[in-house]
Design a protein around this motif. Sequence first.
Motif, PDB file in Angstrom:
ATOM      1  N   VAL A  18      31.137  -5.961  20.450  1.00 41.74           N
ATOM      2  CA  VAL A  18      29.944  -5.277  19.947  1.00 41.74           C
ATOM      3  C   VAL A  18      30.285  -3.841  19.591  1.00 41.74           C
ATOM      4  N   THR A  19      31.059  -3.185  20.451  1.00 42.83           N
ATOM      5  CA  THR A  19      31.455  -1.802  20.172  1.00 42.83           C
ATOM      6  C   THR A  19      32.215  -1.708  18.862  1.00 42.83           C
ATOM      7  N   GLN A  20      33.127  -2.626  18.631  1.00 41.65           N
ATOM      8  CA  GLN A  20      33.885  -2.613  17.385  1.00 41.65           C
ATOM      9  C   GLN A  20      32.972  -2.874  16.193  1.00 41.65           C
ATOM     10  N   LYS A  21      32.023  -3.777  16.348  1.00 36.92           N
ATOM     11  CA  LYS A  21      31.076  -4.055  15.263  1.00 36.92           C
ATOM     12  C   LYS A  21      30.252  -2.810  14.944  1.00 36.92           C
ATOM     13  N   ILE A  22      29.844  -2.080  15.974  1.00 37.65           N
ATOM     14  CA  ILE A  22      29.083  -0.840  15.759  1.00 37.65           C
ATOM     15  C   ILE A  22      29.952   0.176  15.021  1.00 37.65           C
ATOM     16  N   LYS A  23      31.206   0.325  15.441  1.00 35.86           N
ATOM     17  CA  LYS A  23      32.112   1.262  14.773  1.00 35.86           C
ATOM     18  C   LYS A  23      32.337   0.872  13.320  1.00 35.86           C
ATOM     19  N   ASP A  24      32.505  -0.413  13.075  1.00 40.42           N
ATOM     20  CA  ASP A  24      32.678  -0.897  11.707  1.00 40.42           C
ATOM     21  C   ASP A  24      31.442  -0.593  10.859  1.00 40.42           C
ATOM     22  N   ALA A  25      30.266  -0.830  11.431  1.00 45.91           N
ATOM     23  CA  ALA A  25      29.019  -0.562  10.709  1.00 45.91           C
ATOM     24  C   ALA A  25      28.869   0.931  10.424  1.00 45.91           C
ATOM     25  N   MET A  26      29.254   1.764  11.389  1.00 46.19           N
ATOM     26  CA  MET A  26      29.183   3.213  11.178  1.00 46.19           C
ATOM     27  C   MET A  26      30.102   3.635  10.037  1.00 46.19           C
ATOM     28  N   GLN A  27      31.277   3.039   9.975  1.00 47.54           N
ATOM     29  CA  GLN A  27      32.222   3.355   8.911  1.00 47.54           C
ATOM     30  C   GLN A  27      31.660   2.926   7.552  1.00 47.54           C
ATOM     31  N   GLU A  28      31.060   1.750   7.496  1.00 45.72           N
ATOM     32  CA  GLU A  28      30.454   1.272   6.253  1.00 45.72           C
ATOM     33  C   GLU A  28      29.287   2.163   5.842  1.00 45.72           C
ATOM     34  N   THR A  29      28.499   2.600   6.820  1.00 50.83           N
ATOM     35  CA  THR A  29      27.373   3.491   6.533  1.00 50.83           C
ATOM     36  C   THR A  29      27.877   4.799   5.938  1.00 50.83           C
ATOM     37  N   ALA A  30      28.928   5.348   6.504  1.00 44.92           N
ATOM     38  CA  ALA A  30      29.501   6.595   5.990  1.00 44.92           C
ATOM     39  C   ALA A  30      29.954   6.410   4.542  1.00 44.92           C
ATOM     40  N   LYS A  31      30.581   5.273   4.249  1.00 42.18           N
ATOM     41  CA  LYS A  31      31.004   4.992   2.876  1.00 42.18           C
ATOM     42  C   LYS A  31      29.807   4.937   1.934  1.00 42.18           C
ATOM     43  N   GLN A  32      28.731   4.345   2.399  1.00 41.63           N
ATOM     44  CA  GLN A  32      27.528   4.235   1.564  1.00 41.63           C
ATOM     45  C   GLN A  32      26.909   5.603   1.297  1.00 41.63           C
ATOM     46  N   PHE A  33      26.928   6.501   2.300  1.00 40.00           N
ATOM     47  CA  PHE A  33      26.423   7.852   2.077  1.00 40.00           C
ATOM     48  C   PHE A  33      27.242   8.564   1.008  1.00 40.00           C
ATOM     49  N   VAL A  34      28.555   8.418   1.062  1.00 35.78           N
ATOM     50  CA  VAL A  34      29.420   9.026   0.042  1.00 35.78           C
ATOM     51  C   VAL A  34      29.104   8.429  -1.326  1.00 35.78           C
ATOM     52  N   TYR A  35      28.920   7.122  -1.381  1.00 34.98           N
ATOM     53  CA  TYR A  35      28.632   6.456  -2.651  1.00 34.98           C
ATOM     54  C   TYR A  35      27.285   6.885  -3.217  1.00 34.98           C
ATOM     55  N   ILE A  36      26.268   6.955  -2.377  1.00 32.92           N
ATOM     56  CA  ILE A  36      24.953   7.415  -2.835  1.00 32.92           C
ATOM     57  C   ILE A  36      25.062   8.850  -3.333  1.00 32.92           C
ATOM     58  N   CYS A  79      29.328  13.959  -1.110  1.00 30.64           N
ATOM     59  CA  CYS A  79      30.186  13.439  -2.183  1.00 30.64           C
ATOM     60  C   CYS A  79      31.229  14.475  -2.581  1.00 30.64           C
ATOM     61  N   VAL A  80      30.799  15.689  -2.806  1.00 35.12           N
ATOM     62  CA  VAL A  80      31.713  16.738  -3.232  1.00 35.12           C
ATOM     63  C   VAL A  80      32.783  16.978  -2.176  1.00 35.12           C
ATOM     64  N   GLN A  81      32.395  16.942  -0.915  1.00 33.41           N
ATOM     65  CA  GLN A  81      33.345  17.192   0.166  1.00 33.41           C
ATOM     66  C   GLN A  81      34.350  16.070   0.338  1.00 33.41           C
ATOM     67  N   PHE A  82      33.917  14.817   0.191  1.00 36.35           N
ATOM     68  CA  PHE A  82      34.783  13.681   0.519  1.00 36.35           C
ATOM     69  C   PHE A  82      35.341  12.938  -0.680  1.00 36.35           C
ATOM     70  N   CYS A  83      34.976  13.302  -1.885  1.00 40.73           N
ATOM     71  CA  CYS A  83      35.485  12.599  -3.064  1.00 40.73           C
ATOM     72  C   CYS A  83      36.673  13.330  -3.665  1.00 40.73           C
TER      73      CYS A  83
END
Length: 83
Positions: A18-36, A79-83
């Motif tokens: 479960v912990t790994q799934k949460i970490k994976d989801a957090m990573q995906e969420t961060a990617k989505q914020f950058v994409y948005i 986006c500007v910071q991480f792209c």
Amino acid sequence: MSYHEDLAINHLNGNMGVTQKIKDAMQETAKQFVYIGFLLWEVREYKYYRENGYQNVYEYAEAELGFKISSTKNLIAICVQFC
């Protein structure tokens, strides 16, 4: 191994999974914020907001997406910071 020890190990493995799934989801969420943020940056840079009659990206994002100005600014900054 006793029944209780077996349960404890299974619980630990479940928790680790479960912990790994949460970490994976957090990573995906961060990617989505950058994409948005990138998409909003694109709307701002290429003035796509004009196609819908808006004066700027902030007006567009509030009307079309329900974003407050501060949220739009923050997402573009991500986006500007991480792209």
